[in-house]
Design a protein around this motif. Structure first.
Motif, short mmCIF file in Angstrom:
data_model
loop_
_atom_site.label_atom_id
_atom_site.label_comp_id
_atom_site.label_asym_id
_atom_site.label_seq_id
_atom_site.Cartn_x
_atom_site.Cartn_y
_atom_site.Cartn_z
N LEU A 18 -0.96 30.36 -20.69
CA LEU A 18 -0.91 31.81 -20.49
C LEU A 18 0.52 32.33 -20.60
O LEU A 18 0.77 33.39 -21.19
CB LEU A 18 -1.51 32.20 -19.14
CG LEU A 18 -3.03 32.09 -19.02
CD1 LEU A 18 -3.45 32.26 -17.57
CD2 LEU A 18 -3.69 33.13 -19.89
N GLN A 19 1.45 31.58 -20.03
CA GLN A 19 2.86 31.99 -20.08
C GLN A 19 3.36 32.05 -21.51
O GLN A 19 4.02 33.01 -21.92
CB GLN A 19 3.71 31.00 -19.26
CG GLN A 19 5.15 31.39 -19.13
CD GLN A 19 5.36 32.59 -18.23
OE1 GLN A 19 4.51 32.96 -17.45
NE2 GLN A 19 6.50 33.20 -18.33
N GLY A 22 1.78 35.08 -23.21
CA GLY A 22 2.38 36.32 -22.70
C GLY A 22 3.77 36.56 -23.25
O GLY A 22 4.10 37.67 -23.68
N ALA A 34 1.33 37.33 -17.39
CA ALA A 34 0.70 36.01 -17.44
C ALA A 34 0.80 35.31 -16.09
O ALA A 34 -0.16 34.66 -15.66
CB ALA A 34 1.36 35.16 -18.52
N ASN A 35 1.92 35.44 -15.40
CA ASN A 35 2.06 34.85 -14.07
C ASN A 35 1.07 35.45 -13.09
O ASN A 35 0.48 34.74 -12.28
CB ASN A 35 3.49 35.03 -13.55
CG ASN A 35 4.41 33.93 -13.99
OD1 ASN A 35 3.98 32.82 -14.27
ND2 ASN A 35 5.69 34.21 -14.04
N SER A 38 -2.43 34.00 -14.06
CA SER A 38 -2.59 32.59 -13.70
C SER A 38 -2.62 32.41 -12.19
O SER A 38 -3.37 31.57 -11.68
CB SER A 38 -1.52 31.71 -14.35
OG SER A 38 -0.24 32.05 -13.93
N HIS A 45 2.10 29.89 -10.92
CA HIS A 45 2.88 30.68 -11.87
C HIS A 45 4.03 29.84 -12.41
O HIS A 45 4.37 28.81 -11.85
CB HIS A 45 3.40 31.96 -11.22
CG HIS A 45 4.42 31.72 -10.15
ND1 HIS A 45 4.07 31.35 -8.87
CD2 HIS A 45 5.76 31.77 -10.18
CE1 HIS A 45 5.18 31.21 -8.16
NE2 HIS A 45 6.21 31.44 -8.93
#
Length: 62
Positions: A18-19, A22, A34-35, A38, A45
């Motif tokens: 995700l990071q 993002g 994203a953090n 998640s 994160h």
């Protein structure tokens, strides 16, 4: 998606994936979003480790 070790915890894989998405899509703002996503999913994160020489976290010079 970044190359991740096969033995990495699945939650960490989700958070890192995700990071990466993002940051790619929306830069620093995307990383913050994203953090939050998640963390809401229970995956934690991603943040810089604080080591200025860390290959994964250290800012790159242009």
């Amino acid at each position: 998606m970044p190359n991740l070790p096969k033995d990495m915890d699945p939650r960490q894989k989700v958070a890192r994936g995700l990071q990466a998405i993002g940051l790619t899509v929306a830069g620093e703002t995307g990383g913050k979003v994203a953090n939050k996503i998640s963390a809401a999913l229970g995956c934690g994160h991603i943040g810089p480790c604080g080591d200025p020489n860390c290959e994964n976290c250290a800012p790159t010079s242009g």
